[in-house]
Structures are given as structure tokens and as C-alpha cells.
Design a protein around this motif. Structure first.
Motif, PDB file in Angstrom:
ATOM      1  N   GLU A  18       0.829  -1.210   0.000  1.00  0.00           N
ATOM      2  CA  GLU A  18       0.000   0.000   0.000  1.00  0.00           C
ATOM      3  C   GLU A  18       0.864   1.261   0.000  1.00  0.00           C
ATOM      4  OE1 GLU A  18      -3.061   2.603  -0.219  1.00  0.00           O
ATOM      5  OE2 GLU A  18      -3.059   0.459  -0.661  1.00  0.00           O
ATOM      6  N   GLN A  19       1.955   1.265   0.733  1.00  0.00           N
ATOM      7  CA  GLN A  19       2.846   2.420   0.733  1.00  0.00           C
ATOM      8  C   GLN A  19       3.391   2.687  -0.672  1.00  0.00           C
ATOM      9  OE1 GLN A  19       5.823   1.568   3.721  1.00  0.00           O
ATOM     10  NE2 GLN A  19       4.578   2.449   5.355  1.00  0.00           N
ATOM     11  N   LEU A  20       3.759   1.624  -1.374  1.00  0.00           N
ATOM     12  CA  LEU A  20       4.280   1.796  -2.732  1.00  0.00           C
ATOM     13  C   LEU A  20       3.191   2.293  -3.675  1.00  0.00           C
ATOM     14  CD1 LEU A  20       6.696  -1.238  -3.081  1.00  0.00           C
ATOM     15  CD2 LEU A  20       7.188   1.097  -2.371  1.00  0.00           C
ATOM     16  N   ARG A  21       1.953   1.828  -3.483  1.00  0.00           N
ATOM     17  CA  ARG A  21       0.854   2.342  -4.304  1.00  0.00           C
ATOM     18  C   ARG A  21       0.634   3.840  -4.032  1.00  0.00           C
ATOM     19  NH1 ARG A  21      -1.003  -3.037  -3.682  1.00  0.00           N
ATOM     20  NH2 ARG A  21      -2.085  -2.606  -1.731  1.00  0.00           N
ATOM     21  N   GLN A  22       0.835   4.266  -2.807  1.00  0.00           N
ATOM     22  CA  GLN A  22       0.700   5.694  -2.481  1.00  0.00           C
ATOM     23  C   GLN A  22       1.816   6.508  -3.146  1.00  0.00           C
ATOM     24  OE1 GLN A  22      -1.870   7.263  -0.974  1.00  0.00           O
ATOM     25  NE2 GLN A  22      -2.835   5.240  -1.028  1.00  0.00           N
ATOM     26  N   ILE A  23       3.009   5.955  -3.206  1.00  0.00           N
ATOM     27  CA  ILE A  23       4.110   6.632  -3.907  1.00  0.00           C
ATOM     28  C   ILE A  23       3.760   6.777  -5.383  1.00  0.00           C
ATOM     29  CG2 ILE A  23       6.514   6.402  -4.677  1.00  0.00           C
ATOM     30  CD1 ILE A  23       7.089   5.086  -1.920  1.00  0.00           C
ATOM     31  N   ILE A  24       3.221   5.729  -5.965  1.00  0.00           N
ATOM     32  CA  ILE A  24       2.828   5.765  -7.379  1.00  0.00           C
ATOM     33  C   ILE A  24       1.759   6.836  -7.606  1.00  0.00           C
ATOM     34  CG2 ILE A  24       1.698   4.446  -9.224  1.00  0.00           C
ATOM     35  CD1 ILE A  24       3.142   1.927  -7.912  1.00  0.00           C
ATOM     36  N   LYS A  25       0.790   6.947  -6.694  1.00  0.00           N
ATOM     37  CA  LYS A  25      -0.231   7.996  -6.799  1.00  0.00           C
ATOM     38  C   LYS A  25       0.404   9.382  -6.723  1.00  0.00           C
ATOM     39  CE  LYS A  25      -4.115   7.999  -4.536  1.00  0.00           C
ATOM     40  NZ  LYS A  25      -5.160   7.769  -3.499  1.00  0.00           N
ATOM     41  N   ALA A  26       1.355   9.545  -5.805  1.00  0.00           N
ATOM     42  CA  ALA A  26       2.025  10.839  -5.636  1.00  0.00           C
ATOM     43  C   ALA A  26       2.776  11.232  -6.904  1.00  0.00           C
ATOM     44  CB  ALA A  26       2.970  10.798  -4.440  1.00  0.00           C
ATOM     45  N   MET A  27       3.294  10.246  -7.633  1.00  0.00           N
ATOM     46  CA  MET A  27       4.047  10.522  -8.854  1.00  0.00           C
ATOM     47  C   MET A  27       3.185  11.176  -9.930  1.00  0.00           C
ATOM     48  SD  MET A  27       6.438   7.115  -9.103  1.00  0.00           S
ATOM     49  CE  MET A  27       7.666   7.735 -10.267  1.00  0.00           C
ATOM     50  N   GLU A  28       1.863  11.078  -9.811  1.00  0.00           N
ATOM     51  CA  GLU A  28       0.949  11.687 -10.781  1.00  0.00           C
ATOM     52  C   GLU A  28       0.791  13.185 -10.550  1.00  0.00           C
ATOM     53  OE1 GLU A  28      -0.114   9.941 -13.339  1.00  0.00           O
ATOM     54  OE2 GLU A  28       0.820   8.138 -12.530  1.00  0.00           O
ATOM     55  N   LEU A  29       1.184  13.665  -9.368  1.00  0.00           N
ATOM     56  CA  LEU A  29       1.039  15.077  -9.053  1.00  0.00           C
ATOM     57  C   LEU A  29       2.044  15.906  -9.851  1.00  0.00           C
ATOM     58  CD1 LEU A  29       0.646  14.722  -5.187  1.00  0.00           C
ATOM     59  CD2 LEU A  29      -1.172  15.207  -6.851  1.00  0.00           C
ATOM     60  N   PRO A  30       1.650  17.098 -10.304  1.00  0.00           N
ATOM     61  CA  PRO A  30       2.549  17.895 -11.144  1.00  0.00           C
ATOM     62  C   PRO A  30       3.775  18.449 -10.411  1.00  0.00           C
ATOM     63  CG  PRO A  30       0.569  19.138 -10.610  1.00  0.00           C
ATOM     64  CD  PRO A  30       0.360  17.742 -10.100  1.00  0.00           C
ATOM     65  N   ARG A 103      17.020   6.086 -12.434  1.00  0.00           N
ATOM     66  CA  ARG A 103      16.105   5.774 -13.529  1.00  0.00           C
ATOM     67  C   ARG A 103      15.264   7.004 -13.852  1.00  0.00           C
ATOM     68  NH1 ARG A 103      15.135  -0.156 -13.678  1.00  0.00           N
ATOM     69  NH2 ARG A 103      17.257  -0.897 -13.388  1.00  0.00           N
ATOM     70  N   THR A 104      14.777   7.077 -15.075  1.00  0.00           N
ATOM     71  CA  THR A 104      13.854   8.157 -15.436  1.00  0.00           C
ATOM     72  C   THR A 104      12.565   7.986 -14.630  1.00  0.00           C
ATOM     73  OG1 THR A 104      12.803   6.904 -17.203  1.00  0.00           O
ATOM     74  CG2 THR A 104      14.772   8.214 -17.801  1.00  0.00           C
ATOM     75  N   GLU A 105      11.717   9.005 -14.648  1.00  0.00           N
ATOM     76  CA  GLU A 105      10.450   8.895 -13.928  1.00  0.00           C
ATOM     77  C   GLU A 105       9.596   7.722 -14.425  1.00  0.00           C
ATOM     78  OE1 GLU A 105       8.417  12.579 -12.391  1.00  0.00           O
ATOM     79  OE2 GLU A 105       9.740  13.448 -13.917  1.00  0.00           O
ATOM     80  N   PRO A 106       9.404   7.565 -15.739  1.00  0.00           N
ATOM     81  CA  PRO A 106       8.612   6.413 -16.200  1.00  0.00           C
ATOM     82  C   PRO A 106       9.255   5.071 -15.806  1.00  0.00           C
ATOM     83  CG  PRO A 106       8.808   8.034 -17.956  1.00  0.00           C
ATOM     84  CD  PRO A 106       9.733   8.464 -16.858  1.00  0.00           C
ATOM     85  N   GLN A 107      10.566   4.960 -15.926  1.00  0.00           N
ATOM     86  CA  GLN A 107      11.243   3.727 -15.525  1.00  0.00           C
ATOM     87  C   GLN A 107      11.088   3.486 -14.024  1.00  0.00           C
ATOM     88  OE1 GLN A 107      15.175   4.814 -16.850  1.00  0.00           O
ATOM     89  NE2 GLN A 107      15.014   3.625 -18.747  1.00  0.00           N
ATOM     90  N   SER A 108      11.196   4.558 -13.250  1.00  0.00           N
ATOM     91  CA  SER A 108      11.054   4.451 -11.797  1.00  0.00           C
ATOM     92  C   SER A 108       9.651   3.984 -11.429  1.00  0.00           C
ATOM     93  CB  SER A 108      11.349   5.792 -11.128  1.00  0.00           C
ATOM     94  OG  SER A 108      12.689   6.164 -11.334  1.00  0.00           O
ATOM     95  N   LYS A 109       8.648   4.564 -12.096  1.00  0.00           N
ATOM     96  CA  LYS A 109       7.271   4.179 -11.815  1.00  0.00           C
ATOM     97  C   LYS A 109       7.057   2.701 -12.118  1.00  0.00           C
ATOM     98  CE  LYS A 109       2.504   5.364 -12.772  1.00  0.00           C
ATOM     99  NZ  LYS A 109       1.578   6.150 -13.578  1.00  0.00           N
ATOM    100  N   THR A 110       7.564   2.242 -13.239  1.00  0.00           N
ATOM    101  CA  THR A 110       7.434   0.833 -13.600  1.00  0.00           C
ATOM    102  C   THR A 110       8.092  -0.055 -12.558  1.00  0.00           C
ATOM    103  OG1 THR A 110       7.334   1.339 -15.960  1.00  0.00           O
ATOM    104  CG2 THR A 110       8.028  -0.897 -15.354  1.00  0.00           C
ATOM    105  N   MET A 111       9.274   0.320 -12.120  1.00  0.00           N
ATOM    106  CA  MET A 111       9.993  -0.486 -11.135  1.00  0.00           C
ATOM    107  C   MET A 111       9.257  -0.508  -9.789  1.00  0.00           C
ATOM    108  SD  MET A 111      14.030  -0.337 -10.403  1.00  0.00           S
ATOM    109  CE  MET A 111      14.834  -1.544  -9.355  1.00  0.00           C
ATOM    110  N   ILE A 112       8.716   0.631  -9.371  1.00  0.00           N
ATOM    111  CA  ILE A 112       7.958   0.686  -8.121  1.00  0.00           C
ATOM    112  C   ILE A 112       6.700  -0.168  -8.233  1.00  0.00           C
ATOM    113  CG2 ILE A 112       6.689   2.198  -6.548  1.00  0.00           C
ATOM    114  CD1 ILE A 112       8.785   4.411  -7.320  1.00  0.00           C
TER     115      ILE A 112
END
Length: 122
Positions: A18-30, A103-112
Motif C-alpha cells: 500500500e505504501q508503494l501504491r501511495q508513492i505511485i499515486k504521488a508521482m501523478e502530481l505535477p 532511472r527516469t520517472e517512467p522507468q522508476s514508476k514501472t519499477m515501483i
């Protein structure tokens, strides 16, 4: 963000997922940028420097610094503010190296997302 903080469980496996899913959600913020520094980046200067923050301040209307940059270091017993130009320059060099290795942001998101999925399956 160092890959180790994602791989070292804090709390239960479901809490980590769940913590990692919250990080992924935060990554959507501008106003949020998260880049992952994978284990494959190898040994880097940041590993020796420890945690730090570089504080840059706004400039006044004519482009003059209101305050010079400061590097903030936190430890178990207190904090240190480094404000000499050579100190901040050293940490800017470390930051640049970390940024190149991350890693780039997209690569980081995929890895998370992949690590979150690993926790979900465990």
C-alpha cells in the motif's frame, strides 16, 4: 529514492504494498518528481555522503539571491546547515551524479509498480 528503501519491509507485506501504491499515486502530481536509484547503479558518492537536502531560495525581482543555497544534513543528534559555496558545490556534484545514475520517472514508476506487485503476491 534508493531501491533499498523499497525492498526493506517496514510493517507488514500488505502495508509495504500500500505504501508503494501511495508513492505511485504521488508521482501523478505535477509538483512531485520521484526517481529510483537502483542497486545496479553501483557504489556512488551519495552512499558515502548520507542523506542531505539542498535548499535553493527564490531570487528577488532583479535576479539577486535573497539567500544563498544551503545544504542541510540531519543526524541522530541534530542537524547541520552548510552554507559555504564550496560545501554546497560538493553536494551539488553528488546530486548531479545521483541524478545521472537514477532511472527516469517512467522507468522508476514501472519499477515501483513491479516491487509493489511482488509484495502483493508474497
Amino acid at each position: 529514492m534508493n531501491e533499498a528503501v523499497l525492498r526493506r519491509p517496514v510493517g507488514s507485506i500488505s502495508i509495504m504494498a500500500e505504501q508503494l501504491r501511495q508513492i505511485i499515486k504521488a508521482m501523478e502530481l505535477p509538483n512531485v518528481t520521484i526517481q529510483l536509484l537502483p542497486f545496479s547503479a553501483g557504489l556512488h558518492a551519495g552512499a558515502m555522503a548520507g542523506d542531505f537536502s539542498i535548499l535553493d531560495f527564490d531570487q528577488e525581482g532583479r535576479g539577486k539571491e535573497v539567500e544563498p543555497p544551503v545544504t542541510y544534513l540531519e543526524s541522530a543528534t541534530g542537524a547541520i546547515y552548510l552554507d559555504k559555496a564550496y560545501e554546497t558545490s560538493a553536494y551539488n556534484t553528488i546530486w548531479a551524479d545521483l541524478s545521472k545514475r537514477a532511472r527516469t520517472e517512467p522507468q522508476s514508476k514501472t519499477m515501483i509498480e513491479e516491487i509493489a506487485e511482488e509484495y502483493s503476491r508474497a
